[in-house]
Write a protein that holds these residues in place. Structure first.
Motif, PDB file in Angstrom:
ATOM      1  N   LEU A   1       0.952  -1.288   0.106  1.00  0.00           N
ATOM      2  CA  LEU A   1       0.126   0.018  -0.067  1.00  0.00           C
ATOM      3  C   LEU A   1       0.931   1.142   0.063  1.00  0.00           C
ATOM      4  CD1 LEU A   1      -2.838  -0.903   2.516  1.00  0.00           C
ATOM      5  CD2 LEU A   1      -3.103  -0.408   0.058  1.00  0.00           C
ATOM      6  N   PHE A   2       2.126   1.075  -0.053  1.00  0.00           N
ATOM      7  CA  PHE A   2       3.044   2.400  -0.143  1.00  0.00           C
ATOM      8  C   PHE A   2       2.796   3.535  -1.305  1.00  0.00           C
ATOM      9  CE2 PHE A   2       6.889   4.798  -1.064  1.00  0.00           C
ATOM     10  CZ  PHE A   2       7.068   5.406  -0.042  1.00  0.00           C
ATOM     11  N   ALA A   3       2.762   2.769  -2.363  1.00  0.00           N
ATOM     12  CA  ALA A   3       2.426   3.710  -3.522  1.00  0.00           C
ATOM     13  C   ALA A   3       0.888   4.229  -3.426  1.00  0.00           C
ATOM     14  CB  ALA A   3       2.578   2.912  -4.656  1.00  0.00           C
ATOM     15  N   LYS A   4       0.008   3.410  -2.864  1.00  0.00           N
ATOM     16  CA  LYS A   4      -1.440   3.960  -2.773  1.00  0.00           C
ATOM     17  C   LYS A   4      -1.515   5.067  -1.880  1.00  0.00           C
ATOM     18  CE  LYS A   4      -5.936   4.029  -2.835  1.00  0.00           C
ATOM     19  NZ  LYS A   4      -6.527   4.972  -3.714  1.00  0.00           N
ATOM     20  N   LEU A   5      -0.691   4.880  -0.638  1.00  0.00           N
ATOM     21  CA  LEU A   5      -0.628   5.911   0.432  1.00  0.00           C
ATOM     22  C   LEU A   5       0.092   6.853   0.160  1.00  0.00           C
ATOM     23  CD1 LEU A   5      -1.349   6.695   3.407  1.00  0.00           C
ATOM     24  CD2 LEU A   5       0.765   5.372   4.117  1.00  0.00           C
ATOM     25  N   PHE A   6       1.215   6.967  -0.877  1.00  0.00           N
ATOM     26  CA  PHE A   6       1.894   7.905  -1.298  1.00  0.00           C
ATOM     27  C   PHE A   6       1.028   8.962  -2.197  1.00  0.00           C
ATOM     28  CE2 PHE A   6       4.562  10.467  -4.158  1.00  0.00           C
ATOM     29  CZ  PHE A   6       5.633  10.618  -3.418  1.00  0.00           C
ATOM     30  N   SER A   7       0.296   8.358  -2.928  1.00  0.00           N
ATOM     31  CA  SER A   7      -0.711   9.172  -3.914  1.00  0.00           C
ATOM     32  C   SER A   7      -1.824   9.787  -3.061  1.00  0.00           C
ATOM     33  CB  SER A   7      -1.257   8.086  -5.148  1.00  0.00           C
ATOM     34  OG  SER A   7      -2.274   7.174  -4.571  1.00  0.00           O
ATOM     35  N   GLU A   8      -2.151   9.258  -2.068  1.00  0.00           N
ATOM     36  CA  GLU A   8      -3.523   9.843  -1.215  1.00  0.00           C
ATOM     37  C   GLU A   8      -3.198   9.422   0.272  1.00  0.00           C
ATOM     38  OE1 GLU A   8      -8.316   8.904  -1.036  1.00  0.00           O
ATOM     39  OE2 GLU A   8      -7.012   7.710  -2.525  1.00  0.00           O
ATOM     40  N   SER A   9      -3.324  10.632   0.833  1.00  0.00           N
ATOM     41  CA  SER A   9      -3.372  10.213   2.428  1.00  0.00           C
ATOM     42  C   SER A   9      -4.815  10.020   2.947  1.00  0.00           C
ATOM     43  CB  SER A   9      -2.855  11.670   3.017  1.00  0.00           C
ATOM     44  OG  SER A   9      -3.036  11.273   4.513  1.00  0.00           O
ATOM     45  N   PHE A  10      -4.825   8.691   3.445  1.00  0.00           N
ATOM     46  CA  PHE A  10      -6.059   8.212   3.557  1.00  0.00           C
ATOM     47  C   PHE A  10      -6.273   7.550   5.085  1.00  0.00           C
ATOM     48  CE2 PHE A  10      -3.985   4.969   1.023  1.00  0.00           C
ATOM     49  CZ  PHE A  10      -4.130   3.766   1.902  1.00  0.00           C
ATOM     50  N   ILE A  11      -5.309   7.606   5.755  1.00  0.00           N
ATOM     51  CA  ILE A  11      -5.448   7.009   7.042  1.00  0.00           C
ATOM     52  C   ILE A  11      -5.556   8.073   8.361  1.00  0.00           C
ATOM     53  CG2 ILE A  11      -4.051   5.761   8.827  1.00  0.00           C
ATOM     54  CD1 ILE A  11      -2.402   4.562   6.533  1.00  0.00           C
ATOM     55  N   HIS A  12      -6.582   7.898   9.048  1.00  0.00           N
ATOM     56  CA  HIS A  12      -6.769   8.895   9.848  1.00  0.00           C
ATOM     57  C   HIS A  12      -6.228   8.333  11.288  1.00  0.00           C
ATOM     58  CE1 HIS A  12      -9.472  11.130   7.028  1.00  0.00           C
ATOM     59  NE2 HIS A  12      -9.874   9.783   6.802  1.00  0.00           N
ATOM     60  N   THR A  13      -5.466   9.226  11.944  1.00  0.00           N
ATOM     61  CA  THR A  13      -4.758   8.937  13.085  1.00  0.00           C
ATOM     62  C   THR A  13      -5.841   8.276  14.350  1.00  0.00           C
ATOM     63  OG1 THR A  13      -3.246  10.406  12.578  1.00  0.00           O
ATOM     64  CG2 THR A  13      -3.268   9.724  14.819  1.00  0.00           C
ATOM     65  N   SER A  14      -7.036   9.028  14.443  1.00  0.00           N
ATOM     66  CA  SER A  14      -7.867   8.421  15.401  1.00  0.00           C
ATOM     67  C   SER A  14      -8.436   6.933  15.343  1.00  0.00           C
ATOM     68  CB  SER A  14      -9.099   9.482  15.620  1.00  0.00           C
ATOM     69  OG  SER A  14      -9.659   9.420  14.390  1.00  0.00           O
ATOM     70  N   THR A  15      -8.071   6.377  14.098  1.00  0.00           N
ATOM     71  CA  THR A  15      -8.691   4.978  13.796  1.00  0.00           C
ATOM     72  C   THR A  15      -7.506   3.965  13.749  1.00  0.00           C
ATOM     73  OG1 THR A  15      -8.468   5.443  11.651  1.00  0.00           O
ATOM     74  CG2 THR A  15     -10.478   6.015  12.364  1.00  0.00           C
ATOM     75  N   VAL A  16      -6.244   4.182  13.946  1.00  0.00           N
ATOM     76  CA  VAL A  16      -5.161   3.301  13.813  1.00  0.00           C
ATOM     77  C   VAL A  16      -4.911   2.517  15.217  1.00  0.00           C
ATOM     78  CG1 VAL A  16      -2.669   3.511  13.302  1.00  0.00           C
ATOM     79  CG2 VAL A  16      -4.222   5.111  12.232  1.00  0.00           C
ATOM     80  N   MET A  17      -4.552   1.570  14.792  1.00  0.00           N
ATOM     81  CA  MET A  17      -4.100   0.465  15.930  1.00  0.00           C
ATOM     82  C   MET A  17      -2.579   0.086  15.255  1.00  0.00           C
ATOM     83  SD  MET A  17      -7.176  -1.456  17.587  1.00  0.00           S
ATOM     84  CE  MET A  17      -6.687  -2.936  16.807  1.00  0.00           C
ATOM     85  N   VAL A  18      -1.555   0.328  15.990  1.00  0.00           N
ATOM     86  CA  VAL A  18      -0.239  -0.205  15.558  1.00  0.00           C
ATOM     87  C   VAL A  18       0.446  -1.094  16.495  1.00  0.00           C
ATOM     88  CG1 VAL A  18       2.102   0.619  14.794  1.00  0.00           C
ATOM     89  CG2 VAL A  18       0.102   1.850  14.343  1.00  0.00           C
ATOM     90  N   ARG A  19       1.143  -2.241  16.076  1.00  0.00           N
ATOM     91  CA  ARG A  19       1.777  -3.028  17.196  1.00  0.00           C
ATOM     92  C   ARG A  19       3.239  -2.144  17.639  1.00  0.00           C
ATOM     93  NH1 ARG A  19       0.319  -8.343  16.765  1.00  0.00           N
ATOM     94  NH2 ARG A  19      -0.861  -8.756  15.271  1.00  0.00           N
ATOM     95  N   ARG A  20       3.484  -2.525  18.823  1.00  0.00           N
ATOM     96  CA  ARG A  20       4.714  -1.682  19.547  1.00  0.00           C
ATOM     97  C   ARG A  20       5.916  -1.999  18.579  1.00  0.00           C
ATOM     98  NH1 ARG A  20       5.886   2.016  23.354  1.00  0.00           N
ATOM     99  NH2 ARG A  20       8.050   2.236  23.516  1.00  0.00           N
ATOM    100  N   GLU A  21       6.041  -3.136  18.238  1.00  0.00           N
ATOM    101  CA  GLU A  21       7.480  -3.154  17.432  1.00  0.00           C
ATOM    102  C   GLU A  21       7.277  -2.824  16.244  1.00  0.00           C
ATOM    103  OE1 GLU A  21       4.639  -7.264  16.519  1.00  0.00           O
ATOM    104  OE2 GLU A  21       5.359  -5.924  18.552  1.00  0.00           O
ATOM    105  N   CYS A  22       6.255  -2.321  15.378  1.00  0.00           N
ATOM    106  CA  CYS A  22       6.077  -1.987  14.310  1.00  0.00           C
ATOM    107  C   CYS A  22       6.603  -0.228  14.539  1.00  0.00           C
ATOM    108  CB  CYS A  22       4.838  -2.033  13.760  1.00  0.00           C
ATOM    109  SG  CYS A  22       4.572  -1.233  11.990  1.00  0.00           S
ATOM    110  N   LEU A  43       3.619   6.542   6.125  1.00  0.00           N
ATOM    111  CA  LEU A  43       4.453   6.285   5.032  1.00  0.00           C
ATOM    112  C   LEU A  43       5.706   5.282   5.616  1.00  0.00           C
ATOM    113  CD1 LEU A  43       4.342   9.698   2.962  1.00  0.00           C
ATOM    114  CD2 LEU A  43       3.434   7.275   2.108  1.00  0.00           C
ATOM    115  N   ARG A  44       6.342   5.894   6.386  1.00  0.00           N
ATOM    116  CA  ARG A  44       7.511   4.894   6.980  1.00  0.00           C
ATOM    117  C   ARG A  44       7.090   3.639   7.411  1.00  0.00           C
ATOM    118  NH1 ARG A  44       9.034   7.731  12.097  1.00  0.00           N
ATOM    119  NH2 ARG A  44       7.675   9.109  11.564  1.00  0.00           N
ATOM    120  N   ILE A  45       5.855   3.481   8.215  1.00  0.00           N
ATOM    121  CA  ILE A  45       5.342   2.109   8.385  1.00  0.00           C
ATOM    122  C   ILE A  45       5.105   1.228   7.214  1.00  0.00           C
ATOM    123  CG2 ILE A  45       3.351   0.846   9.402  1.00  0.00           C
ATOM    124  CD1 ILE A  45       3.320   3.042  11.554  1.00  0.00           C
ATOM    125  N   ALA A  46       4.340   2.093   6.259  1.00  0.00           N
ATOM    126  CA  ALA A  46       3.903   1.130   4.722  1.00  0.00           C
ATOM    127  C   ALA A  46       5.190   0.940   4.103  1.00  0.00           C
ATOM    128  CB  ALA A  46       3.160   2.321   4.080  1.00  0.00           C
TER     129      ALA A  46
END
Length: 159
Positions: A1-22, A43-46
């Motif tokens: 999804l990196f290229a898709k995320l680069f082309s459009e910012s579609f992730i909303h912070t209030s909805t994110v769950m991220v593993r600690r190691e990530c 983008l760094r995560i993707a």
């Protein structure tokens, strides 16, 4: 999804769950950015990990002028800086990069139109057309910009 995320910012912070190691791997939010620090992190995560998504709405967002996102020029300037930092020709095809940069010019142009600075708006719309000359959207905004410039006397805000 990196290229898709680069082309459009579609992730909303209030909805994110991220593993600690990530997060440990990608690093924290970049505090140097006044805004778009979340986009930089996604983008760094993707680049490093696969992403998943939930199609159900998880939050409602209320927008008002006092939000940092209300300053569209600052928001777009920071997002542009983030995009340039993350551009990787090995992962982002040149056409996708040109289209994204053209979109950024349109976003800047629209922000300057709202501020009444038609000269700067038209300049951004011209840049959009230069980057994607076969794209009707770029031409449509350039025509809107010229119309606003002519009808509004061409003047406007500070720049």
């Amino acid at each position: 999804l990196f290229a898709k995320l680069f082309s459009e910012s579609f992730i909303h912070t209030s909805t994110v769950m991220v593993r600690r190691e990530c997060l440990d791997e990608a690093g924290p939010f970049n505090e140097e950015y006044m805004c778009a620090e979340d986009y930089d992190l996604w983008l760094r995560i993707a680049k490093r990990r696969d992403l998943g998504r939930c199609r159900s709405p998880l939050v409602k967002v209320r927008k008002h002028d006092s939000h940092l996102s209300g300053d569209k020029v600052l928001l777009r300037s920071t997002a542009l800086e983030v995009l340039k930092k993350h551009y990787d020709p090995a992962e982002i095809p040149p056409e996708l990069y040109r289209r994204r940069m053209s979109d950024m010019d349109i976003y800047f142009g629209r922000a300057y139109m709202r501020l009444g600075d038609m000269k700067t708006a038209v300049s951004h719309f011209k840049d959009s057309v230069r980057k994607t000359p076969a794209r009707p959207r770029s031409w449509r905004y350039l025509l809107k910009g010229y119309a606003g410039y002519l009808l509004g006397g061409g003047g406007g805000g500070g720049k």
